[in-house]
Design a protein around this motif. Sequence first.
Motif, PDB file in Angstrom:
ATOM      1  N   PHE A 127      19.655 -15.835  -6.805  1.00 43.60           N
ATOM      2  CA  PHE A 127      19.063 -14.171  -6.168  1.00 43.60           C
ATOM      3  C   PHE A 127      20.123 -13.563  -6.760  1.00 43.60           C
ATOM      4  N   VAL A 128      21.595 -13.843  -6.400  1.00 43.31           N
ATOM      5  CA  VAL A 128      22.512 -13.180  -6.610  1.00 43.31           C
ATOM      6  C   VAL A 128      22.731 -13.334  -8.093  1.00 43.31           C
ATOM      7  N   PHE A 129      22.083 -13.810  -9.044  1.00 44.19           N
ATOM      8  CA  PHE A 129      22.975 -13.573 -10.150  1.00 44.19           C
ATOM      9  C   PHE A 129      21.674 -13.486 -11.404  1.00 44.19           C
ATOM     10  N   VAL A 139      20.649 -27.585  -0.453  1.00 40.89           N
ATOM     11  CA  VAL A 139      21.185 -27.943  -1.777  1.00 40.89           C
ATOM     12  C   VAL A 139      19.637 -26.672  -2.406  1.00 40.89           C
ATOM     13  N   VAL A 140      18.525 -27.039  -1.840  1.00 37.04           N
ATOM     14  CA  VAL A 140      17.806 -26.260  -2.631  1.00 37.04           C
ATOM     15  C   VAL A 140      17.459 -24.425  -2.139  1.00 37.04           C
ATOM     16  N   MET A 141      18.327 -24.449  -0.910  1.00 31.72           N
ATOM     17  CA  MET A 141      18.427 -23.477  -0.357  1.00 31.72           C
ATOM     18  C   MET A 141      19.586 -22.127  -1.008  1.00 31.72           C
ATOM     19  N   ALA A 142      20.832 -23.224  -0.770  1.00 32.88           N
ATOM     20  CA  ALA A 142      21.909 -22.337  -1.929  1.00 32.88           C
ATOM     21  C   ALA A 142      21.822 -22.298  -3.352  1.00 32.88           C
ATOM     22  N   GLY A 143      20.425 -23.187  -3.843  1.00 31.58           N
ATOM     23  CA  GLY A 143      20.571 -22.420  -4.895  1.00 31.58           C
ATOM     24  C   GLY A 143      19.537 -21.243  -5.622  1.00 31.58           C
TER      25      GLY A 143
END
Length: 140
Positions: free
Chosen positions: A131-133, A122-126
Motif C-alpha cells: 500500500f505504501v509503495f 508477515v502478510v500484513m506487513a507485506g
Amino acid sequence: MSLFNMLGYASPVLMTLLVAGAIIHACRTPANTAPGNVPLTWKVIVLCVSHGLIAAEVYWHLINGGWLAVHYHWDDPDNINLVMAVFEALAAVVTVALLIFRSRFLYRLLIDLMLIQLLLAVVMAGLLLLFVFTWKPKMF
C-alpha cells in the motif's frame, strides 16, 4: 476487481484452511514421543506469553482503530480484521487450555498457531508495504 479486494475475499478461506491444517498436524503424534502431559518448561511459558502478547496487541489495534466497531460481512473486502479477531480468540482459548490440561495435542496446536500468527504478521506487513509503495496521493 483490485488486488486488495481479491485478498480480502480470500482471507477467510485461507485462514480456515491454515487452522484446519494445524489441527490435523497436531492430531498426528510422532512415533518418538512419549505419551503423557507436557511439563511446564520455559518453552511452554514463552509460547503462552508470546501468544498472549500478540493477541493483546492485535485486539488493542482492532479496538483503538475502530475496526471492531464496524459490522463486517463475509463478502466484505475488508474482512481480514474479522479473520484476525476470530483467529486471536482461538489462539487465546488454546493457550488457556494448554495451561490447564497440558496435553501434547494442545502444545503442538499452539506451536502451529504461532507459525500461522507469524505468517499473518508477515502478510500484513507485506500488504502495508504494498500500500505504501503503490499509493499515489491525489492533488486537488
